[in-house]
Design a protein around this motif. Structure first.
Motif, PDB file in Angstrom:
ATOM      1  N   VAL A  92      39.050  -2.137  17.793  1.00 19.66           N
ATOM      2  CA  VAL A  92      38.294  -1.185  16.968  1.00 19.66           C
ATOM      3  C   VAL A  92      38.149  -1.679  15.538  1.00 19.66           C
ATOM      4  N   VAL A  93      39.229  -2.142  14.930  1.00 19.58           N
ATOM      5  CA  VAL A  93      39.158  -2.575  13.530  1.00 19.58           C
ATOM      6  C   VAL A  93      38.252  -3.790  13.392  1.00 19.58           C
ATOM      7  N   ASP A  98      32.268  -5.410  11.600  1.00 14.50           N
ATOM      8  CA  ASP A  98      31.009  -6.075  11.945  1.00 14.50           C
ATOM      9  C   ASP A  98      29.858  -5.077  11.847  1.00 14.50           C
ATOM     10  N   GLN A  99      28.722  -5.540  11.400  1.00 16.00           N
ATOM     11  CA  GLN A  99      27.578  -4.652  11.201  1.00 16.00           C
ATOM     12  C   GLN A  99      27.206  -3.895  12.469  1.00 16.00           C
ATOM     13  N   LEU A 105      30.568   1.834  17.199  1.00 14.37           N
ATOM     14  CA  LEU A 105      31.642   2.821  17.087  1.00 14.37           C
ATOM     15  C   LEU A 105      31.125   4.149  16.544  1.00 14.37           C
ATOM     16  N   GLN A 106      30.185   4.105  15.627  1.00 25.38           N
ATOM     17  CA  GLN A 106      29.593   5.342  15.115  1.00 25.38           C
ATOM     18  C   GLN A 106      28.883   6.106  16.233  1.00 25.38           C
ATOM     19  N   ALA A 107      28.212   5.340  17.102  1.00 28.78           N
ATOM     20  CA  ALA A 107      27.535   5.980  18.227  1.00 28.78           C
ATOM     21  C   ALA A 107      28.541   6.643  19.167  1.00 28.78           C
ATOM     22  N   LEU A 121      40.573   6.781  16.260  1.00 24.86           N
ATOM     23  CA  LEU A 121      41.465   7.263  15.205  1.00 24.86           C
ATOM     24  C   LEU A 121      42.825   6.582  15.271  1.00 24.86           C
ATOM     25  N   ASP A 122      43.341   6.401  16.486  1.00 24.81           N
ATOM     26  CA  ASP A 122      44.640   5.738  16.648  1.00 24.81           C
ATOM     27  C   ASP A 122      44.622   4.352  16.004  1.00 24.81           C
ATOM     28  N   GLU A 123      43.519   3.638  16.200  1.00 25.00           N
ATOM     29  CA  GLU A 123      43.484   2.240  15.763  1.00 25.00           C
ATOM     30  C   GLU A 123      43.120   2.078  14.289  1.00 25.00           C
ATOM     31  N   VAL A 124      42.425   3.048  13.705  1.00 22.53           N
ATOM     32  CA  VAL A 124      42.060   2.909  12.291  1.00 22.53           C
ATOM     33  C   VAL A 124      43.135   3.470  11.361  1.00 22.53           C
ATOM     34  N   GLU A 125      44.144   4.148  11.904  1.00 18.16           N
ATOM     35  CA  GLU A 125      45.133   4.839  11.076  1.00 18.16           C
ATOM     36  C   GLU A 125      45.689   3.952   9.964  1.00 18.16           C
ATOM     37  N   ASP A 126      46.141   2.755  10.302  1.00 14.29           N
ATOM     38  CA  ASP A 126      46.764   1.877   9.316  1.00 14.29           C
ATOM     39  C   ASP A 126      45.745   1.038   8.552  1.00 14.29           C
TER      40      ASP A 126
END
Length: 418
Positions: A92-93, A98-99, A105-107, A121-126
């Protein structure tokens, strides 16, 4: 496990489509094909048909065609979601940086499938603040706040990630990308508890944000979108640090903009603080603008002008010869009642430095405004005192300007507001 390439012949492609989707692994040739429009279509069709491709593939795709068709073929919704989660888990990160991966991910967020949003959410937390300041990743964090598809608890999670570390929040709000996301976040807040928590965290970094070009926009947004009780928290913090903020180039500008949004009780303590520090602020290159601003608004009871006139008593000759404070005194003449104008003028007239004021490059303008806005006995006293010092003024480059102004008044040339 056999590795397959998407740059194969039609026969091999047909064979690949019959394989277990979980055996469909990314190769270098897959990435090469994904970089072309038709190759991307093939890659995404295989992905959407259940062929689980590693996250790096998505960073090379141009448009993620077919994203919404994940329920094709024989796969039911539950199976498709599970496969899609497996396809991007752990990436995810990387995708967010990447553009095209970020758009993908937004979609997924807009698709509103809770399991997928939870996994993201789990992967962007940090990495929340890192992504907020990234030129592509910032759009992913913004999407959490603007999509409207998150549950209350999902929204609470991303908000907590953003505000729990105030130092990281400070640096993020000062960033070109981070400030935009932070402002979107503030606009999206609706729950009173969430608003109170957010404002409570921002309170600790209000001063450094006000003194930063990007951070100032975040504080302005707080004042603009929140209720009086939240505005008061921000204004009280500014009031406690009034001199520090108002004497800063960016800070003095943001204070004025915040006061333009705020009214009534929230700004009273700040106005009081500006009045109490008006002597220092008036002589400052930036602080003088804040003093001028509250004079022109002239709020409170008694009015701001009357309070400042009283507070500056004993210093008018000195301030008249200061480049910045002289402007404050001129504004006081324009916006004060005649009785307060008289107080300033009589102090100047009785000052041992009065002739120096008349001959000063800034003080002579104060004298001209005094002549313009004085009336009755005060005006006659002022004119008489100036003319009695004619010998010291007529040959001086600035003193003779004051004499010329008096002649203009007598000829009716300066009846207008100059």
């Amino acid at each position: 496990m056999e590795r397959l390439s998407l740059s194969m012949s039609q026969e091999n492609s047909a064979a690949a489509s019959s394989l277990d989707p979980h055996e469909y692994i990314l190769t270098h040739s897959t990435l090469e094909e994904a970089s072309s429009e038709h190759g991307n279509r093939n890659v995404m069709n295989n992905y959407n048909n259940g062929a689980i491709v590693q996250g790096a593939l998505l960073t090379s795709s141009h448009d993620y065609i077919g994203f919404n068709s994940i329920e094709q073929g024989t796969h039911d919704v539950g199976e498709s979601v599970s496969q899609r989660l497996q396809g991007i888990r752990g990436h995810v990160v990387t995708l967010a940086r990447d553009q095209y991966g970020c758009r993908f991910l937004q979609a997924m967020i807009d698709d509103g499938i809770p399991q997928e949003v939870d996994m993201i959410l789990d992967e962007v937390e940090d990495h929340t603040h890192e992504l907020m300041t990234h030129h592509f990743g910032n759009y992913l964090i913004e999407k959490f706040f603007t999509s409207g598809k998150l549950t209350f608890f999902q929204f609470q999670r991303i908000l907590r990630y953003v505000i729990m570390d105030v130092q990281q929040l400070k640096h993020t709000c000062m960033n070109d990308h981070g400030t935009r996301v932070a402002q979107k976040m503030l606009t999206s807040l609706r729950d009173p508890v969430q608003i109170a928590c957010t404002v409570g965290r921002l309170m600790y970094i209000t001063v450094p944000l006000l003194k930063n070009a990007n951070g100032g926009y975040v504080i302005q947004q707080c004042v603009r979108v929140f209720t009086e009780s939240c505005q008061k928290v921000i204004f009280d913090e500014i009031a406690r640090n009034c001199v520090d903020v108002a004497t800063d180039k960016n800070g003095c500008s943001v204070i004025q903009k915040c006061m333009a949004y705020g009214e009534g009780v929230p700004i009273l303590r700040l106005v009081e603080s500006i009045i109490l520090n008006s002597g220092i602020l008036s002589a400052d290159p930036f602080g003088n603008y804040v003093v001028q601003y509250i004079i022109k608004r002239n709020i409170l009871e008694p009015p701001v002008t009357k309070r400042i006139v009283q507070h500056l008593r004993g210093r008018y000759a000195e301030l008249s010869m200061n480049r910045h404070a002289s402007h404050v005194i001129e504004v006081l003449f324009r916006h004060s009642e005649p009785i307060d104008v008289a107080i300033i003028i009589m102090e100047l007239v009785n000052s041992p430095d009065f002739v120096n004021v008349l001959r000063h490059p800034y003080g002579n303008y104060v004298a001209q405004r005094a002549l313009q806005f004085s009336t009755g006995l005060t005006h006659r006293t002022l004119v008489h005192t100036i003319l009695s010092n004619y010998a010291y003024l007529h040959a001086h480059p600035y003193g003779k300007r004051v004499l010329t102004f008096i002649k203009g008044i007598r000829r009716g040339m300066h009846g207008m507001d100059l």
